[in-house]
Write an enzyme that holds these catalytic residues in place. Structure first.
Site, PDB file in Angstrom:
ATOM      1  N   SER A  52       0.840  -1.200   0.000  1.00 36.41           N
ATOM      2  CA  SER A  52       0.000   0.000   0.000  1.00 36.41           C
ATOM      3  C   SER A  52       0.876   1.252   0.000  1.00 36.41           C
ATOM      4  O   SER A  52       0.492   2.272  -0.584  1.00 36.41           O
ATOM      5  CB  SER A  52      -0.941  -0.018   1.205  1.00 36.41           C
ATOM      6  OG  SER A  52      -0.228  -0.269   2.392  1.00 36.41           O
ATOM      7  N   ASP A  54       8.664  -3.114  -5.088  1.00 34.67           N
ATOM      8  CA  ASP A  54       7.280  -2.647  -4.942  1.00 34.67           C
ATOM      9  C   ASP A  54       6.991  -1.442  -5.840  1.00 34.67           C
ATOM     10  O   ASP A  54       5.952  -1.379  -6.506  1.00 34.67           O
ATOM     11  CB  ASP A  54       6.997  -2.295  -3.475  1.00 34.67           C
ATOM     12  CG  ASP A  54       7.316  -3.452  -2.539  1.00 34.67           C
ATOM     13  OD1 ASP A  54       7.467  -4.589  -3.028  1.00 34.67           O
ATOM     14  OD2 ASP A  54       7.430  -3.225  -1.323  1.00 34.67           O
TER      15      ASP A  54
END
Ligand code: GLA
Length: 397
Positions: free
Chosen positions: A132, A177
């Site tokens: 996230s 990521d």
């Protein structure tokens, strides 16, 4: 409604509700699940993640000031960034550190946006090991590209976001990521060489095979402190083996050095060297549609992360045990923990026709063994960061 339109509509509605006017721009960036290649990125190795159909969006409109005013539908209060004052990180763990870090990197490159109001909205589970934070960084960078009219090279953009995380969130993460959030492609996994930054798209569109994500819904506090320790242990292992990074070491050389190395450092290196090899093999297996082989590599990855790298936890081990108990006969090819570890999610490669039965069994058995309610969902490999709404005049950007 297409995924883009539904993302855009939800973000616009959240903005409209708070600000009483529609947004001008909506940027979106996805979370990710890593199929294999864990704790290899900061060792110059390979990773094989995919973007998931869960996005962080930022809807924004100019406010005719020198301020960026940020709100988040999942965080409290308003964060204000004054574009004419030097920027610095806020309190540790605050959500605004991620976008502020990205704004700081844009300013450092001489890319100054005019002030704007923004509303952040996300469907990526927070703190669940599905990136996230990278999604928020990459969404911010995508928005700033649109506002400043300066498009970055996607690799540069991922590196800028990684640096923002290092400097503003104090997390010495690798590059996986931010790369997958920026460069993900629908129906593809991304094989990323973390040394050269070369990428290879690995098609994964077989409708008979699905990626099932199982959130253990636990987060052990070790995540933050153990990660930098693992990085240091890998550096120590590379030094003991006389190589620049563990990417350059071989399993044979490691075995030769066994008696002369600290036992823990030896096991950390054994995980990384084995995992880099497994990741390349898994990419081949996926290209060939050889799902049982890919599944075995995932189980081997989990065992190694649990025993040699010591970043799993009982809840993740329980999920993988239940999945492996179902076996190929029960529709599960393979499963492993995914992401940094110490909680968060496991990933399983499963037969699409058995998704409902597998999900039910996993949820029920996990609940009865741990007393915790898991969250499960399936995702196809999704598209990386994009503008889902912007003025018609900007659309060539
Ligand atoms: C976290 C980091 C990544 C990577 C993984 C482990 O998600 O942000 O860079 O190191 O852990 O593979």
């Amino acid at each position: 409604m297409s995924l883009e339109s539904s993302i855009s509509a939800a973000a616009a509605a959240a903005f409209q509700q708070t600000h009483g006017r529609p947004p001008v721009w909506v940027a979106a960036a996805p979370g990710r699940v890593n199929v294999i290649g864990e704790h290899t990125d900061y060792n110059d190795g390979f990773v094989l993640p995919m973007a998931i159909e869960r996005y962080t969006t930022i809807a924004a409109a100019p406010n005719q000031t020198n301020l960026i005013r940020l709100r988040s539908s999942s965080g409290s209060g308003e964060a204000v960034i004054d574009l004419i004052q030097p920027l610095k990180p806020g309190p540790k763990g605050h959500w605004a550190n991620y976008p502020t870090g990205v704004v700081a990197r844009f300013l450092a490159r001489g890319l100054k946006p005019a002030g704007f109001d923004a509303m952040i909205h996300t469907t990526v589970p927070l703190g669940g090991g599905l990136s996230s934070s990278a999604a928020l960084e990459v969404a911010t960078a995508t928005l700033l590209e649109a506002i400043t009219g300066h498009r970055l090279d996607p690799v540069e953009k991922a590196l800028l976001c990684q640096r923002a995380e290092h400097e503003y969130a104090g997390m010495p993460c690798g590059i996986m990521d931010q790369f997958i959030s920026a460069l993900g492609r629908k129906d593809h996994l991304l094989l990323l060489d973390c040394r050269s930054h070369a990428t290879r798209l690995v098609p994964m569109s077989d409708p008979a095979v699905s990626v099932l994500i199982i959130n253990s819904n636990v987060k052990h506090e070790l995540t933050g402190s153990e990660y930098p320790t693992r990085r240091k242990q890998c550096e120590a292992a590379a030094a003991a083996l006389g190589v620049k990074s563990l990417r350059d070491a071989t399993a044979d050389r490691l075995e030769e050095m066994c008696g002369q190395m600290d036992e823990v450092i030896f096991r950390r290196a054994r995980h990384v060297i084995g995992e880099i090899e497994r990741t390349e093999l898994a990419a081949e297996g996926i290209s060939a549609g050889n799902w049982p082989t890919v599944g075995q590599l995932m189980y081997a990855s989990h065992d190694s992360l649990r025993d040699d790298y010591e970043v799993s936890c009982p809840e993740l081990d329980t999920i993988v045990e239940i999945a492996s108990g179902l076996g190929v006969k029960g529709g599960v090819f393979g499963s492993r923990m995914t992401g940094g570890g110490f909680g968060g999610c496991a990933v399983a490669l499963v037969q699409t026709e058995s998704v409902a039965t597998i999900s039910q069994t996993l949820a029920h058995t996990y609940r009865s063994k741990t007393g915790i309610e898991p969250t499960l969902f399936v995702s196809r490999p999704a598209q990386g960061a994009m503008m889902v709404a912007q003025p018609a005049s900007d659309q060539t950007n």
